[in-house]
Scaffold this motif. Structure first.
Motif, PDB file in Angstrom:
ATOM      1  N   PHE A 190      -0.570 -32.697  23.988  1.00  0.00           N
ATOM      2  CA  PHE A 190       0.330 -33.653  23.349  1.00  0.00           C
ATOM      3  C   PHE A 190       0.389 -34.943  24.166  1.00  0.00           C
ATOM      4  CE2 PHE A 190       4.616 -35.544  23.111  1.00  0.00           C
ATOM      5  CZ  PHE A 190       4.625 -35.890  21.773  1.00  0.00           C
ATOM      6  N   LEU A 191       0.049 -36.032  23.500  1.00  0.00           N
ATOM      7  CA  LEU A 191       0.195 -37.341  24.132  1.00  0.00           C
ATOM      8  C   LEU A 191       0.909 -38.229  23.121  1.00  0.00           C
ATOM      9  CD1 LEU A 191      -0.554 -39.164  26.573  1.00  0.00           C
ATOM     10  CD2 LEU A 191      -2.631 -39.773  25.344  1.00  0.00           C
ATOM     11  N   PRO A 192       2.130 -38.663  23.437  1.00  0.00           N
ATOM     12  CA  PRO A 192       2.860 -39.419  22.422  1.00  0.00           C
ATOM     13  C   PRO A 192       2.176 -40.731  22.060  1.00  0.00           C
ATOM     14  CG  PRO A 192       4.132 -39.264  24.485  1.00  0.00           C
ATOM     15  CD  PRO A 192       2.877 -38.495  24.687  1.00  0.00           C
ATOM     16  N   ASP A 193       2.250 -41.083  20.794  1.00  0.00           N
ATOM     17  CA  ASP A 193       1.780 -42.393  20.347  1.00  0.00           C
ATOM     18  C   ASP A 193       2.970 -43.316  20.094  1.00  0.00           C
ATOM     19  OD1 ASP A 193      -0.895 -41.978  20.531  1.00  0.00           O
ATOM     20  OD2 ASP A 193      -1.203 -41.459  18.436  1.00  0.00           O
ATOM     21  N   TYR A 194       4.168 -42.820  20.389  1.00  0.00           N
ATOM     22  CA  TYR A 194       5.347 -43.671  20.201  1.00  0.00           C
ATOM     23  C   TYR A 194       5.571 -44.507  21.464  1.00  0.00           C
ATOM     24  CZ  TYR A 194       7.747 -39.745  22.608  1.00  0.00           C
ATOM     25  OH  TYR A 194       8.117 -38.754  23.475  1.00  0.00           O
ATOM     26  N   PRO A 195       6.243 -45.655  21.316  1.00  0.00           N
ATOM     27  CA  PRO A 195       6.420 -46.507  22.490  1.00  0.00           C
ATOM     28  C   PRO A 195       7.586 -46.076  23.382  1.00  0.00           C
ATOM     29  CG  PRO A 195       7.352 -47.582  20.595  1.00  0.00           C
ATOM     30  CD  PRO A 195       6.756 -46.293  20.101  1.00  0.00           C
ATOM     31  N   CYS A 254      10.304 -47.428  23.958  1.00  0.00           N
ATOM     32  CA  CYS A 254      11.636 -47.623  23.353  1.00  0.00           C
ATOM     33  C   CYS A 254      12.257 -46.309  22.884  1.00  0.00           C
ATOM     34  CB  CYS A 254      11.550 -48.568  22.158  1.00  0.00           C
ATOM     35  SG  CYS A 254      10.997 -50.213  22.597  1.00  0.00           S
ATOM     36  N   VAL A 255      11.432 -45.400  22.358  1.00  0.00           N
ATOM     37  CA  VAL A 255      11.962 -44.149  21.807  1.00  0.00           C
ATOM     38  C   VAL A 255      12.750 -43.384  22.869  1.00  0.00           C
ATOM     39  CG1 VAL A 255      11.286 -41.863  20.956  1.00  0.00           C
ATOM     40  CG2 VAL A 255      10.285 -43.909  19.949  1.00  0.00           C
ATOM     41  N   PRO A 267      -1.588 -46.997  20.217  1.00  0.00           N
ATOM     42  CA  PRO A 267      -2.804 -47.293  19.440  1.00  0.00           C
ATOM     43  C   PRO A 267      -2.629 -48.434  18.439  1.00  0.00           C
ATOM     44  CG  PRO A 267      -2.396 -44.932  19.501  1.00  0.00           C
ATOM     45  CD  PRO A 267      -1.215 -45.581  20.136  1.00  0.00           C
ATOM     46  N   ASP A 268      -1.449 -48.556  17.841  1.00  0.00           N
ATOM     47  CA  ASP A 268      -1.274 -49.640  16.865  1.00  0.00           C
ATOM     48  C   ASP A 268      -0.226 -50.638  17.350  1.00  0.00           C
ATOM     49  OD1 ASP A 268       0.824 -47.959  16.661  1.00  0.00           O
ATOM     50  OD2 ASP A 268       0.878 -47.853  14.479  1.00  0.00           O
TER      51      ASP A 268
END
Lengths: 359, 248
Positions: B157-162, B164-165, B212-213
């Motif tokens: 698991f590698l988060p793609d969320y920034p 801020c979360v 990523p985005d």
């Protein structure tokens, strides 16, 4: 408040309690070891923290950074642990301990009332329910708008319509206390005296003045609140979504701070011995890439504008229609948290309304 | 089942990520129970060349590094980039934005000719990388989780969320909302660190690389809104993300 009364099929008991005796009662509870959480000053803002004395409470301050939902639906919550030795053993985990939540604003009380529907009416969520049962919610009436971002008055959320045990209105030396549950009644332990008609009339007058003040100071919602679902539905292809999406980080801050966002991600964490592990849930949010990606890697809502639309639709269309209440209580947290100023539901509704009229 | 053989390698870096592994305490013993460590310079002088999983920290910064990383790739079944230097070229890439002659002279003086230093690059500029464990230095918990998931045949698991979360989960006052705002890369930087820097009153400097985005146009708007000069913007991004390290 009348809604809360009709929901319970009767009048709510109302008391007049000297502030000093009410606060003394809370301080005694703290001394007895009860856990009391209330809004306190945090840098230039506010947040819920465990307090050691009622003197720490920030009454009527700005909205807390994170909503009260984190006490019934925490950011991370263990759901079960497991062991896979010769036989597999799974132990569900439901953690809940008594907690008094004091000084909760109406936006958050209503937020929890909405979560109550979601987590109890169709799918009973044991973890939520146990925490909720252990919670004593003591709300406080906002007599001034808490921040430039809030718009609770526009969302019929300036008073709680359900979900509190006690609700306080500041009358100077006294609190006007409305009882929302048997738990609230017993918390009060016979303090104060029954409110007279004159007291009730005084509060009504305060509320009329407050309404006028909020109506003047809070930003206007141009469409009618009840028209929001249809307005949004008809503007699925509005350019507003792409325009705002272009400046959206997709950072999920709006989801995290929202009192009604309830999506979560479930992940397994296995120990190095590969025999023990836990399953836990974390807050998730529809603005995040991880949320819209499915197991095989496809991303269902790649475009940030589409995600923004989805979030807005959830609040003021899908869930509004499903549960009969807007899932935005106007707390203003998302509008504050959004650094590029794209997510504010009131701004979005007004912009769509204006643009659909000028077409 | 035989224990998988694990090796740690370091390229241009401070070896802080290996030290992080070494500072796992009791968990380090658990790690040694589940894998056989055959190469770990910070912990042992033994240097085995037969391994399944290679953890590689550091950037590629000399021509010799290129041959060495290719050799590691050949031997390893799984190659993991460990930490910012391997992942995005980290702070090493700051040099890339200077005059190479001058910077060589600044660092090595009149012995510059001895060193074949080249532009700093992340590991995946040279070889295929199977997994990334970002951050400067790596996060202990994330490293342990990664190893457990890998050994358990789970997708790490590698988060793609920034950032801020997790910053919001912690209830922090946003860096941009403080009385004296702190310019922070949180909205475009990969989370997973528990927002460690903002929680301590510091800016996120982007050490976990960009999501990523990442919406860099929005970031540009925000930095302008806060009056950040073009020069400071470059400096800020170049701390860890000069090469715009985005890894899917």
């Amino acid at each position: 408040m009348d809604q809360a009364e009709s929901r319970r099929g009767g009048r709510l008991e109302k008391y007049l309690v000297a502030k000093t005796s009410f606060l003394k009662l809370v301080d005694e509870q703290i001394k007895e070891g009860k856990e009391v959480v209330a809004p306190v000053r945090q840098e230039n803002q506010a947040n819920f923290r465990r307090i050691k004395s009622t003197a720490e409470i920030l009454w009527g301050g700005p909205q807390t950074v994170v909503s009260a939902k984190s006490f019934v639906f925490p950011p991370k919550e263990e759901l079960l642990n497991y062991e896979t030795n010769d036989e597999v053993r799974v132990q569900p985990r439901v953690e809940a301990k008594p907690l008094i939540l004091l000084g909760v604003h109406s936006c958050d009380i209503n937020g929890m009332a909405l979560l109550d529907k979601v987590f109890t009416e169709k799918n009973l969520d044991e973890n939520y329910v146990k925490k909720r049962e252990n919670l004593t919610v003591i709300g406080v009436e906002c007599l001034e708008p808490c921040s430039p971002e809030s718009f609770c008055y526009r969302k019929d959320s300036v008073l709680p319509w359900d979900g509190f045990d006690l609700f306080l209105t500041d009358l100077g030396k006294n609190f006007f206390v409305e009882v929302g549950s048997a738990k609230g009644e017993s918390f009060l332990s016979g303090l104060g005296k029954k409110a007279t008609q004159a007291d009730v009339d005084r509060v009504k007058k305060i509320r009329r003045e407050r309404d006028a003040k909020f109506d003047e100071k809070q930003r206007k919602l141009k469409p009618k609140l009840s028209d929001l679902p249809v307005l949004l539905k008809e503007n699925y292809n509005s350019p507003v979504w792409a325009e705002r999406g272009a400046r959206c980080f997709g950072c999920g801050s709006c989801n995290m701070v929202c009192p009604t966002c309830y999506c979560f991600d479930v992940r397994d964490c296995v120990e190095l011995d590969l025999k023990h592990g836990i399953r836990a849930r974390w807050w998730d949010g529809c603005m995040l890439t991880d949320f819209t990606r499915i197991a095989t890697g496809e991303i269902f809502r790649e475009d940030r504008g589409a995600r923004l639309r989805h979030r807005t639709y959830r609040k003021d269309y899908y869930l509004f229609e499903k549960w009969g209440k807007s899932f935005c209580t106007g707390c203003g947290r998302c509008g504050k948290a959004c650094l590029t100023k794209v997510v504010d539901p009131l701004d979005i509704a007004n912009e769509i309304y204006e643009r659909s009229r000028s077409r | 089942m035989a224990k998988p053989k694990v090796a740690f390698f370091d390229f241009t870096c401070c070896e802080g990520c290996q030290l992080t592994v070494l500072s796992l305490g009791d968990k380090l013993l658990d790690l040694f129970e589940s894998v056989e460590v055959v190469n770990f310079r910070e912990a042992s002088s033994y240097k085995g060349q037969d391994y399944d999983i290679a953890f590689v920290e550091g950037s590629i910064a000399s021509s010799k590094d290129i041959e060495r990383i290719k050799e590691i790739r050949k031997r390893a079944k799984v190659l993991v980039a460990l930490g910012a230097c391997a992942h995005t070229a980290g702070v090493n890439a700051i040099r890339n934005f200077h005059n190479q002659q001058e910077i060589r002279k600044m660092v090595y003086g009149d012995k510059a000719w001895v060193f074949d230093s080249i532009l700093a690059q992340p590991i995946d500029a040279i070889v295929r990388v199977d997994y990334y464990i970002p951050e400067c230095p790596i996060d202990k918990e994330e490293f342990l989780r990664f190893v457990s998931q890998l050994l358990n045949n789970m997708k790490p698991f590698l988060p793609d969320y920034p950032v801020c979360v997790e910053c919001k989960m912690k209830g922090n006052v946003c860096n941009y909302h403080k009385p004296n705002p702190i310019i922070c890369l949180g909205p475009v930087t990969r989370g997973g660190c528990g927002a460690i820097c903002p929680s301590a009153g510091n800016a996120c400097e982007g050490c976990r690389g960009l999501i990523p985005d990442a919406n860099l146009e929005a970031m540009e708007w925000l930095l302008n809104e806060y009056g950040v000069s073009a020069e400071d913007k470059f400096r800020f991004y170049r701390m860890y993300n000069g090469l715009m390290g985005m890894k899917k």
